[in-house]
Design an enzyme around this catalytic site. Structure first.
Site: not given
Length: 117
Positions: A103, A105
């Site tokens: 992922h 940010h």
């Protein structure tokens, strides 16, 4: 197995719709949602819909989806009107990764210091 949903993965559960999230964008390959513990006024996570434990694994196995994550991170920043922002991929617990599903940010909306750590 990489690429396959993992029953114990929080982000796989978000992709499946089994865990709620405040989704801000979704494509065929990615989901972007607000972080539940924001570290900046804009703090969005962009994840691939396929499971890979970290960004390095994702980039090695599925470079186009890794590119999709990065493209969507930039799109999220525009959508959130973040004129200055940071895109961060933490890889490994020593780097602060706590959910082992790749992922990015997207952080913005305030001044960000350098070095970050």
């Amino acid at each position: 197995m990489a690429g396959e949903p993992q029953a114990d993965c929080l982000f796989c559960k978000i992709v499946a719709g089994d865990v709620p999230a405040t989704v801000v964008r979704e494509t065929d390959t990615t989901v972007a949602f607000r972080d539940i513990n924001p570290q900046a006024p804009t703090h969005i996570l962009v994840i691939p819909k396929v499971h890979h434990p970290d960004a390095a694994s994702l980039a090695a196995a599925e470079p186009q989806i890794a590119a999709d994550v990065l493209k969507e991170a930039a799109e999220v920043a525009v959508q959130e009107q973040a004129t200055s922002y940071r895109i961060v991929f933490n890889t490994g617990s020593g780097a602060g990764q706590t959910v082992f599903h790749a992922h990015a940010h997207v952080l913005g909306g305030r001044g960000l210091q350098w070095p970050p750590g």
